[in-house]
Design a protein around this motif. Structure first.
Motif, short mmCIF file in Angstrom:
data_model
loop_
_atom_site.label_atom_id
_atom_site.label_comp_id
_atom_site.label_asym_id
_atom_site.label_seq_id
_atom_site.Cartn_x
_atom_site.Cartn_y
_atom_site.Cartn_z
N GLY A 1 -43.41 1.45 -3.33
CA GLY A 1 -43.68 0.87 -2.04
C GLY A 1 -42.83 -0.35 -1.75
N ASP A 2 -42.05 -0.82 -2.72
CA ASP A 2 -41.22 -2.01 -2.53
C ASP A 2 -39.76 -1.58 -2.51
OD1 ASP A 2 -39.93 -4.44 -2.56
OD2 ASP A 2 -41.14 -5.28 -4.21
N ALA A 3 -39.29 -1.16 -1.34
CA ALA A 3 -37.94 -0.59 -1.21
C ALA A 3 -36.86 -1.60 -1.59
CB ALA A 3 -37.72 -0.08 0.20
N ALA A 4 -37.03 -2.85 -1.22
CA ALA A 4 -36.00 -3.85 -1.52
C ALA A 4 -35.85 -4.03 -3.03
CB ALA A 4 -36.34 -5.17 -0.85
N ARG A 5 -36.97 -4.12 -3.73
CA ARG A 5 -36.92 -4.29 -5.19
C ARG A 5 -36.36 -3.03 -5.87
NH1 ARG A 5 -42.15 -5.46 -8.17
NH2 ARG A 5 -41.41 -4.66 -10.13
N ALA A 6 -36.75 -1.87 -5.37
CA ALA A 6 -36.24 -0.62 -5.92
C ALA A 6 -34.73 -0.54 -5.73
CB ALA A 6 -36.93 0.57 -5.27
N ASP A 7 -34.26 -0.94 -4.56
CA ASP A 7 -32.83 -0.91 -4.28
C ASP A 7 -32.08 -1.89 -5.20
OD1 ASP A 7 -30.90 0.39 -2.63
OD2 ASP A 7 -30.56 -1.53 -1.63
N GLU A 8 -32.66 -3.04 -5.41
CA GLU A 8 -32.05 -4.04 -6.30
C GLU A 8 -31.97 -3.51 -7.74
OE1 GLU A 8 -33.65 -8.10 -8.26
OE2 GLU A 8 -33.79 -8.00 -6.06
N THR A 9 -33.03 -2.87 -8.19
CA THR A 9 -33.06 -2.30 -9.54
C THR A 9 -32.04 -1.19 -9.68
OG1 THR A 9 -35.40 -2.87 -9.74
CG2 THR A 9 -34.55 -1.21 -11.27
N LEU A 10 -31.93 -0.36 -8.67
CA LEU A 10 -30.95 0.73 -8.70
C LEU A 10 -29.54 0.15 -8.72
CD1 LEU A 10 -30.40 3.75 -8.69
CD2 LEU A 10 -30.58 3.71 -6.21
N ALA A 11 -29.28 -0.89 -7.95
CA ALA A 11 -27.95 -1.51 -7.94
C ALA A 11 -27.61 -2.06 -9.33
CB ALA A 11 -27.90 -2.62 -6.89
N ARG A 12 -28.57 -2.68 -10.01
CA ARG A 12 -28.32 -3.19 -11.37
C ARG A 12 -28.05 -2.03 -12.33
NH1 ARG A 12 -32.90 -6.69 -10.69
NH2 ARG A 12 -33.97 -5.40 -12.20
N ALA A 13 -28.80 -0.95 -12.17
CA ALA A 13 -28.60 0.22 -13.05
C ALA A 13 -27.21 0.82 -12.84
CB ALA A 13 -29.69 1.26 -12.78
N ILE A 14 -26.77 0.87 -11.59
CA ILE A 14 -25.44 1.41 -11.30
C ILE A 14 -24.38 0.56 -11.99
CG2 ILE A 14 -23.73 1.77 -9.47
CD1 ILE A 14 -26.15 2.47 -7.64
N LYS A 15 -24.49 -0.75 -11.87
CA LYS A 15 -23.51 -1.64 -12.51
C LYS A 15 -23.53 -1.46 -14.02
CE LYS A 15 -23.06 -5.03 -9.04
NZ LYS A 15 -23.24 -6.05 -8.27
N ALA A 16 -24.70 -1.30 -14.59
CA ALA A 16 -24.81 -1.14 -16.04
C ALA A 16 -24.11 0.14 -16.51
CB ALA A 16 -26.27 -1.12 -16.47
N VAL A 17 -24.30 1.23 -15.81
CA VAL A 17 -23.67 2.47 -16.27
C VAL A 17 -22.19 2.51 -15.92
CG1 VAL A 17 -25.80 3.81 -16.25
CG2 VAL A 17 -24.31 3.88 -14.26
N GLU A 18 -21.76 1.78 -14.90
CA GLU A 18 -20.33 1.76 -14.57
C GLU A 18 -19.51 1.12 -15.68
OE1 GLU A 18 -20.30 -0.11 -10.74
OE2 GLU A 18 -20.43 1.80 -9.69
N VAL A 19 -20.08 0.15 -16.39
CA VAL A 19 -19.33 -0.51 -17.45
C VAL A 19 -19.44 0.23 -18.78
CG1 VAL A 19 -19.48 -2.78 -16.37
CG2 VAL A 19 -21.19 -2.11 -18.06
N THR A 20 -20.30 1.22 -18.85
CA THR A 20 -20.45 2.01 -20.06
C THR A 20 -19.45 3.15 -20.00
OG1 THR A 20 -22.80 1.51 -20.08
CG2 THR A 20 -22.08 3.35 -21.43
N THR A 21 -18.61 3.27 -21.01
CA THR A 21 -17.59 4.32 -20.97
C THR A 21 -18.13 5.66 -21.46
OG1 THR A 21 -16.82 3.67 -23.16
CG2 THR A 21 -15.68 2.71 -21.26
N ALA A 22 -19.13 5.65 -22.32
CA ALA A 22 -19.65 6.89 -22.86
C ALA A 22 -20.67 7.51 -21.91
CB ALA A 22 -20.31 6.64 -24.21
N SER A 23 -20.71 8.83 -21.92
CA SER A 23 -21.74 9.52 -21.15
C SER A 23 -23.09 9.18 -21.76
CB SER A 23 -21.50 11.02 -21.21
OG SER A 23 -22.52 11.69 -20.53
N SER A 24 -24.08 9.06 -20.92
CA SER A 24 -25.38 8.67 -21.44
C SER A 24 -26.49 9.22 -20.57
CB SER A 24 -25.49 7.15 -21.50
OG SER A 24 -25.55 6.63 -20.18
N PRO A 25 -27.69 9.32 -21.15
CA PRO A 25 -28.83 9.71 -20.33
C PRO A 25 -29.05 8.73 -19.17
CG PRO A 25 -29.38 9.87 -22.65
CD PRO A 25 -28.04 9.21 -22.56
N ALA A 26 -28.72 7.46 -19.40
CA ALA A 26 -28.89 6.46 -18.33
C ALA A 26 -27.98 6.78 -17.15
CB ALA A 26 -28.61 5.07 -18.86
N ARG A 27 -26.74 7.16 -17.44
CA ARG A 27 -25.79 7.50 -16.36
C ARG A 27 -26.32 8.68 -15.56
NH1 ARG A 27 -19.46 7.22 -16.81
NH2 ARG A 27 -20.25 5.33 -17.75
N LEU A 28 -26.83 9.68 -16.25
CA LEU A 28 -27.38 10.84 -15.56
C LEU A 28 -28.61 10.44 -14.74
CD1 LEU A 28 -27.30 13.89 -15.01
CD2 LEU A 28 -28.71 14.20 -17.05
#
Length: 184
Positions: free
Chosen positions: A1-28
């Motif tokens: 129900g908190d779209a702004a917080r969900a969007d912020e969390t997703l943005a952090r997750a995207i940044k985290a997987v972008e710096v990871t070179t290996a394929s991972s369950p997190a990236r998927l």
């Protein structure tokens, strides 16, 4: 129900997987979350990175990445590319029913009903409870004049489909076909 917080969390997750070179369950996981969001196009590079990272030794993750690429291609309006991606996903993981189901649906739209029929039949051999395939197979059988087989699929669909609003039209169609058969 908190779209702004969900969007912020997703943005952090995207940044985290972008710096990871290996394929991972997190990236998927991030790619799948993006694919279901209004930013679905942002999932494509993540899916492609998984496919590339696992090129020499594809895994179930690779199959799921191809499933995601098929979904993205459909949303972009490229059924040929979607068919290719779903074929790759299903080839890597035949248990990935979503890939086989989406492939069969696109094959129907492309006029390849025999191949789609075979895919639905194979899916139901593998998982007899996969009720969406039952409904579509019933429709294909009906179009082909295979009325008793269509009726059997509609009955199985009605027995297995939940009474959710999203299945209301399909349930009504199946029930009407069964009722019409009784009147004969």
């Amino acid at each position: 129900g908190d779209a702004a917080r969900a969007d912020e969390t997703l943005a952090r997750a995207i940044k985290a997987v972008e710096v990871t070179t290996a394929s991972s369950p997190a990236r998927l996981g991030v790619a799948d979350a993006l694919a279901k969001s209004p930013r679905w196009g942002s999932a494509e590079p993540l899916y492609r990175a998984i496919v590339e990272a696992e090129r020499g030794a594809p895994t179930i993750r690779t199959a799921r990445a191809f499933l995601g690429l098929g979904f993205i291609a459909e949303r972009k309006g490229d059924p040929a590319l979607a068919i290719e991606a779903y074929r790759r996903a299903a080839g890597l993981d035949p248990a990935l029913l979503d890939a086989r189901f989406n492939l069969a649906n696109l094959l129907i739209r492309a006029g390849h009903t025999d191949e789609a029929t075979g895919l639905y039949e194979a899916m139901l051999r593998d998982d007899a409870t996969f009720f969406p395939a039952r409904f579509n197979l019933g429709r294909l059988y009906e179009r082909a004049g295979r009325v008793p087989e269509a009726r059997a699929q509609y009955r199985a669909f009605l027995d297995g489909a939940p009474p959710a609003p999203s299945y209301e039209a399909a349930r009504a169609h199946a029930a009407a076909r069964l009722e019409a058969g009784r009147e004969r």
